[in-house]
Design a protein around this motif. Structure first.
Motif, PDB file in Angstrom:
ATOM      1  N   LEU A 166       0.830  -1.207   0.000  1.00  0.00           N
ATOM      2  CA  LEU A 166       0.000   0.000   0.000  1.00  0.00           C
ATOM      3  C   LEU A 166       0.864   1.256   0.000  1.00  0.00           C
ATOM      4  N   VAL A 167       1.914   1.257   0.819  1.00  0.00           N
ATOM      5  CA  VAL A 167       2.826   2.405   0.847  1.00  0.00           C
ATOM      6  C   VAL A 167       3.490   2.584  -0.519  1.00  0.00           C
ATOM      7  N   LEU A 168       3.776   1.474  -1.182  1.00  0.00           N
ATOM      8  CA  LEU A 168       4.400   1.506  -2.516  1.00  0.00           C
ATOM      9  C   LEU A 168       3.342   1.438  -3.627  1.00  0.00           C
ATOM     10  N   HIS A 169       2.167   1.991  -3.372  1.00  0.00           N
ATOM     11  CA  HIS A 169       1.053   1.842  -4.307  1.00  0.00           C
ATOM     12  C   HIS A 169       1.359   2.401  -5.696  1.00  0.00           C
ATOM     13  N   GLU A 170       2.195   3.435  -5.772  1.00  0.00           N
ATOM     14  CA  GLU A 170       2.523   3.986  -7.089  1.00  0.00           C
ATOM     15  C   GLU A 170       3.319   2.978  -7.919  1.00  0.00           C
ATOM     16  N   GLN A 171       4.223   2.243  -7.257  1.00  0.00           N
ATOM     17  CA  GLN A 171       4.983   1.216  -7.957  1.00  0.00           C
ATOM     18  C   GLN A 171       4.092   0.017  -8.317  1.00  0.00           C
ATOM     19  N   VAL A 172       3.150  -0.306  -7.440  1.00  0.00           N
ATOM     20  CA  VAL A 172       2.209  -1.387  -7.748  1.00  0.00           C
ATOM     21  C   VAL A 172       1.424  -1.053  -9.009  1.00  0.00           C
ATOM     22  N   GLU A 173       0.989   0.188  -9.099  1.00  0.00           N
ATOM     23  CA  GLU A 173       0.227   0.591 -10.292  1.00  0.00           C
ATOM     24  C   GLU A 173       1.117   0.610 -11.533  1.00  0.00           C
ATOM     25  N   ARG A 174       2.368   1.071 -11.369  1.00  0.00           N
ATOM     26  CA  ARG A 174       3.274   1.132 -12.513  1.00  0.00           C
ATOM     27  C   ARG A 174       3.633  -0.254 -13.020  1.00  0.00           C
ATOM     28  N   LEU A 175       3.891  -1.181 -12.108  1.00  0.00           N
ATOM     29  CA  LEU A 175       4.379  -2.500 -12.489  1.00  0.00           C
ATOM     30  C   LEU A 175       3.269  -3.500 -12.816  1.00  0.00           C
ATOM     31  N   LEU A 176       2.120  -3.366 -12.141  1.00  0.00           N
ATOM     32  CA  LEU A 176       1.061  -4.352 -12.309  1.00  0.00           C
ATOM     33  C   LEU A 176      -0.229  -3.770 -12.884  1.00  0.00           C
TER      34      LEU A 176
END
Length: 240
Positions: free
Chosen positions: A168-178
């Motif tokens: 959740l804290v890394l949500h921007e990376q989650v959206e970028r990668l997945l």
């Protein structure tokens, strides 16, 4: 003049629209959008349609209001997880219905992403409460057969909590990668995230036979590190 408030979403609890609930919901919106430090009671009061003294009357201070928001968010998540467990083990043919419906249109995820990293004592209290809640509904899952039992339920609950909150804290990376939006999530994002997590949890990653050997070796190594041999202790004492 108070600055324009964040985009309004559906009420977190449509049945509870007292002044106290409106203030709490407005605070969650503000804290989620701007963080606790950058939010003042005047703007929260304006968003809720009440006076600043009324906010103080109900919550005492911004810290008191923040604590009430933490408590409410934790209770909402506990209810959602318990509902999801029941939906999965009951007659429902749609195990992710509770996941889709729980947070859609609310600032819950953004609130957690903002507050979980601010380093205040309130964060520890919120994390502890959420872990205790997770122990309860995971125990329900074990009893119902949805989850496998474990010798270390608290360790499992903590690691899974850190896994989810870290994402959740890394949500921007989650959206970028997945391509998954964990914050302003849509039904598609929620289902995709649940599917990926379920695949890892159900099928695992490490070969089972290798894990058994590795587990025994790791347990032995952990015990040794916790209880070093007497000779090593004596040597350490001599050097000190």
């Amino acid at each position: 003049m108070a600055e324009a408030g964040p985009r309004r979403r559906r009420a977190l609890d449509d049945r509870d629209r007292t002044a106290r609930a409106r203030i709490r919901d407005a605070a969650i919106e503000r804290f989620a959008a701007h963080g606790v430090a950058a939010t003042n009671l005047k703007d929260i009061a304006a968003d809720a349609g009440v006076s600043t003294p009324l906010v103080i009357h109900h919550f005492g201070s911004k810290e008191g209001l923040r604590a009430a928001c933490d408590e409410y968010v934790a209770s909402v998540i506990k209810e959602q997880k318990s509902t999801s467990m029941a939906a999965t083990t009951g007659k429902s043919l749609d195990p992710f219905q509770a996941v889709r419906e729980a947070y859609e249109g609310t600032p819950i995820m953004r609130y957690l992403a903002k507050t979980i990293v601010d380093g205040s004592a309130h964060v520890d209290e919120l994390v502890d409460e959420m872990i205790e809640n997770s122990l309860l509904y995971m125990d329900e899952g074990v009893k119902s057969g949805l989850l496998t039992p474990t010798e270390n339920p608290r360790e499992r609950a903590v690691v899974l909590f850190l896994w989810q909150m870290g994402a959740l804290v890394l949500h921007e990376q989650v959206e970028r990668l997945l391509g998954i939006d964990l914050i302003d999530d849509t039904a598609g994002s929620a289902i995709k995230w649940a599917r990926i997590n379920a695949d890892i949890l159900a099928k695992g990653v490490i070969n089972e036979q290798l894990y058994e050997k590795w587990r025994d070796a790791m347990v032995a190594a952990e015990q040794q590190s916790d209880n070093p041999p007497k000779q090593a202790k004596a040597r350490d004492q001599e050097t000190t």
